[in-house]
Design an enzyme around this catalytic site. Structure first.
Site, PDB file in Angstrom:
ATOM      1  CB  SER A  44     -49.169 -45.606  48.982  1.00 59.53           C
ATOM      2  OG  SER A  44     -49.404 -44.857  50.149  1.00 59.53           O
ATOM      3  CD  GLU A  59     -42.613 -45.824  51.722  1.00 58.32           C
ATOM      4  OE1 GLU A  59     -43.673 -45.367  51.270  1.00 58.32           O
ATOM      5  OE2 GLU A  59     -42.410 -47.047  51.915  1.00 58.32           O
ATOM      6  CG  HIS A  81     -53.677 -44.747  57.050  1.00 56.90           C
ATOM      7  ND1 HIS A  81     -54.764 -44.462  56.273  1.00 56.90           N
ATOM      8  CD2 HIS A  81     -52.625 -44.913  56.203  1.00 56.90           C
ATOM      9  CE1 HIS A  81     -54.401 -44.458  54.986  1.00 56.90           C
ATOM     10  NE2 HIS A  81     -53.106 -44.723  54.917  1.00 56.90           N
ATOM     11  CG  HIS A 128     -50.554 -40.058  50.011  1.00 55.75           C
ATOM     12  ND1 HIS A 128     -50.712 -40.210  51.380  1.00 55.75           N
ATOM     13  CD2 HIS A 128     -50.159 -41.273  49.543  1.00 55.75           C
ATOM     14  CE1 HIS A 128     -50.448 -41.457  51.714  1.00 55.75           C
ATOM     15  NE2 HIS A 128     -50.090 -42.136  50.621  1.00 55.75           N
TER      16      HIS A 128
END
Length: 829
Positions: free
Chosen positions: A479, A652, A661, A700
């Site tokens: 990131s 964000e 994750h 990503h």
């Protein structure tokens, strides 16, 4: 067109007599000669920038100065230029009488030493008045090697001989550079930004035409030949010319003539694809395959000003070319062919119904000045072709007088392009690869309807983005490196925060915005000093230095001003520490500090804001179903930032990545829902604003999410819709209860029926972590969700855009391109 000794053009000298054609051509001529001057006068009154652009196949090649069938060596044009050559003087006079500001010369042999070639022509011919015309000066020029005459070891024309040159060269020519090109300009050429495509291989064009040998039904070029054969018979050039601060891209080429071959039509195929090259180059998403001689990929930026120049050796109406190639280029919505150039001389040269539009003495429209619709207005155009009664007819009365082609010109006005955005809203879905947006579409699908409904992500989709870091790091980014690329326009190493590979600070978008007097802000669902926001507002060699990054938000300023006017997210752990109380320092510096979402409604717009709502990251959206935190913070931040000078806001959705994750599909869809509602609000906001640009993307993709797994063709997101809490919170609750985890209890919490057999899998799961893992496994099994990783992946992500300037993001690009485009927007302010 290339002249060869085995091709003798038909010369027709009879006057034009066909009545029907005469009427049609006269109407065209009247429109051109009468209407266009009026339009031109209007533009002059508005003080717009006007330029004349031309193309001219000048026949200044070796065969023009040699006896028939003699092979040139490259010295021929040099000798002619030094011998006061009358043909060259006539060419210079034609240019002087036409007086273009920019002109492409085809069939001007490449001479490496400009003093022996182009500069000699400029000084001794164009620089001297010819036959009463006025000398003309071109202080800028460009020339480069071309493929004609460039040796190959193959028998490319399949005649049983390997000559290295002529038909066995990369492009037909006696020597390297035969039939070259030169661009002359009164305006500066940005030579650093020139793109050449001399080495682009024909085979690398998708769906390229493959010539077939009719005798064998096999490809005309064998596998070895196709591996080295270039597309351009000469070259393709993109030459940016700076016209009083506005860039005009001259797209120059000279495709091979579609003749001098056989039934295999190898030259016809190549001519078609050489013309198609420009069609793909200017069309969004069509030119992604193109690479230039420096290895840079992609086509032209959307809404760029361009003019396609050159002898294309093709007509949509006449001749031997594959007509769809040039027809498609002329019909493109990006090119302006509204006015077809005409001449009385051409009209009287042939009995063709298209004679008035011919640009070659042998009878065809072959040469083009084709401007873009974006940024250019076509005022009028024409062909230098004096009629027989004109005293200037001597300049074109035979091929040897000048050329078998005519100079073609167009008067263009450079128009003002789209308004530049004053405000920029940059949204990042951290970890949000395409599987997440697809999954969200299916997640909210109304199964009572036959079709799957689209989402805000579909409405805003513009293109794709590659995310790789600096090449020493491989193809998978973290990131920090991705955010640095998006905030600075520079690739860097994984872990870097706003610094290059030498750990030196890079200028960020937020820093430039602050230098320009704009307000800035950040809204995140992570801690505000996490990797993504940090890369926009800080510089550090490691993303892990959270305290140092937090300190920099207070300590590092731009001209005495804090870099951010509003900061909303989590992170009290880093801003209220034993060694330093940054919250108190910000309050003493005049910031409003809030720690509850309800306080957002009562903010003073005249004061900067620090809002920290959690120790680290905010709670999962699934744990706050009635309070979408990202949406709430974003709407408040926009209202807080609005001002006359503009603002830049970073938003964000941080925890999409955290869900990836953890391989937690339920939490991921919850975060996607919050982001979707936020984007919906922002989309409506920018569509009702005249000066705001919205750009959204991902840094990503995370987790290698797959919708469907283990060969089972299903994905069933309906199992996610009735969760009472996030899987992590459910696990925490079950661990704290310390009671037997029954099927009924699981069914109540998860919102779907859990069997006894499935509940038995929890028997040995005592800790919160183990329970959480088992819940995720159960949900994955029910939904048939797959994961390939607990980390990041290297796949491309999407880019979304709306508002002023949104069209600039419709191509495939890398993440640094997004930053550079936003830098351009800021600098344009």
């Amino acid at each position: 067109m290339i002249f060869r000794t085995d091709f003798l053009p038909r010369k027709i000298e009879k006057e034009f007599t066909h009545p029907a054609m005469a009427i049609r051509v006269l109407i065209t001529l009247m429109a051109t000669l009468l209407l266009n001057p009026v339009i031109h006068a209007e533009t002059l009154e508005n003080n717009d920038t006007n330029i004349k652009v031309a193309t001219f196949n000048v026949s200044m090649d070796a065969t023009n100065y040699l006896p028939k069938d003699e092979i040139g060596t490259g010295i021929e044009l040099i000798n002619a230029l030094n011998n006061n050559n009358q043909q060259i003087k006539n060419i210079a006079e034609i240019i002087q009488r036409s007086r273009p500001d920019i002109i492409l010369l085809n069939e001007f042999d490449y001479i490496a030493n400009p003093k022996q070639g182009v500069e000699l022509f400029l000084k001794e011919y164009l620089g001297k008045a010819q036959q009463g015309s006025q000398a003309i000066d071109y202080p800028y020029y460009y020339y480069a090697p071309v493929n004609t005459g460039l040796n190959t070891p193959f028998d490319l024309d399949n005649n049983g001989e390997k000559t290295n040159n002529l038909g066995d060269a990369q492009g037909f020519g006696h020597f390297p550079g035969h039939f070259g090109m030169v661009l002359l300009s009164k305006y500066p050429i940005d030579k650093r930004a020139i793109r050449t495509f001399q080495k682009f291989l024909w085979k690398d064009m998708p769906n390229a035409i493959v010539p077939i040998d009719p005798n064998t039904n096999e490809p005309w070029y064998n596998s070895q030949e196709s591996q080295i054969l270039r597309l351009s018979s000469k070259s393709h050039w993109d030459i940016p010319v700076n016209v009083q601060g506005k860039i005009v891209h001259i797209l120059a080429s000279h495709p091979t003539p579609p003749v001098f071959d056989g039934k295999e039509d190898r030259n016809g195929a190549r001519n078609h694809d050489e013309i198609r090259f420009w069609q793909d180059y200017i069309t969004p998403n069509k030119g992604n395959y193109i690479y230039d001689d420096e290895g840079l990929k992609g086509g032209m930026k959307i809404d760029s000003r361009f003019v396609i120049l050159g002898d294309q050796n093709a007509s949509k109406d006449e001749g031997s070319a594959r007509k769809e190639g040039i027809a498609n280029l002329l019909a493109s919505p990006l090119t302006n062919n509204d006015i077809t150039p005409v001449s009385i001389g051409g009209m009287n040269n042939s009995d063709s119904p298209f004679a008035a539009n011919h640009t070659a003495g042998w009878g065809m429209r072959a040469d083009y000045v084709l401007p873009s619709r974006a940024g250019l207005k076509l005022q009028k155009n024409g062909v230098f072709w004096p009629k027989k009664t004109s005293p200037l007819y001597r300049l074109i009365d035979r091929r040897s007088a000048s050329s078998d082609h005519r100079l073609v010109w167009a008067d263009l006005t450079l128009t003002t392009k789209e308004k530049v955005a004053k405000n920029i809203i940059m949204v990042i879905g951290d970890g949000m690869g395409p599987a997440y947006t697809t999954g969200y579409r299916y997640f909210i699908d109304d199964k009572s309807t036959p079709l799957v409904e689209t989402t805000v992500f579909d409405d805003l989709l513009a293109g794709m983005v590659s995310t790789y870091p600096v090449n020493t790091q491989g193809y998978v980014t973290d990131s920090a490196a991705a955010a640095t690329a998006l905030s600075t326009g520079h690739k860097t190493y994984n872990g870097a925060i706003g610094v290059d590979t030498d750990k030196k600070p890079l200028l960020t978008l937020m820093e430039l915005a602050k230098q320009l007097g704009k307000k800035t802000g950040l809204v995140v669902t992570s801690q505000i000093n996490h990797a993504t926001p940090a890369a926009y507002f800080s510089h550090n060699e490691s993303r892990k230095n959270y305290n140092e990054i937090a300190d920099s938000y207070f300590d590092k300023r731009i001209n005495g001003h804090f870099k951010a006017d509003i900061m909303l997210g989590g992170g009290t752990k880093y801003f209220n520490r034993q060694d330093r109380n940054l919250v108190a320092e910000f309050k003493n510096a005049g910031f409003q500090y809030i720690d509850d979402f309800s306080q957002l409604a009562s903010l003073n717009k005249q004061q900067a804001v620090l809002g920290l709502f959690a120790e680290v990251g905010l709670p999962w959206t699934l744990d706050n179903k009635n309070n979408n935190h990202l949406l709430t913070m974003t709407t408040s931040a926009v209202q807080q930032l609005e001002n006359v000078d503009g603002y830049v806001l970073l938003v964000e959705a941080s925890q999409i990545d955290w869900a990836g994750h953890s391989n937690d599909i339920a939490a991921a869809m919850g975060e996607m829902s919050d982001l979707a509602q936020t984007l919906t609000w922002l989309k409506n906001y920018v569509e009702n604003s005249e000066d705001t640009l919205l750009v959204a993307t991902a840094d990503h993709s995370t987790g290698g999410l797959t919708l469907g797994a283990k060969g089972d063709y299903r994905w069933q997101p309906e199992y996610l819709k009735n969760l009472t809490l996030s899987p992590q919170s459910i696990a925490e609750k079950l661990a704290q209860d310390k009671e037997v985890i029954t099927a009924q209890k699981l069914s109540d919490l998860l919102g779907f029926t859990v069997s006894v057999q499935e509940a038995n899998l929890f028997v040995n799961r005592k800790s919160e972590k183990l329970i959480y893992q088992q819940i995720k496994h159960l949900i994955d099994k029910k939904t048939n969700t797959g994961w390939t990783s607990s980390g990041h992946t290297g796949i491309d992500v999407q880019v979304f855009s709306a508002g002023t300037g949104a069209n600039d993001f419709t191509l495939h690009q890398t993440n640094t391109d997004i930053a550079n485009k936003l830098f351009t927007v800021l600098k344009s302010n």
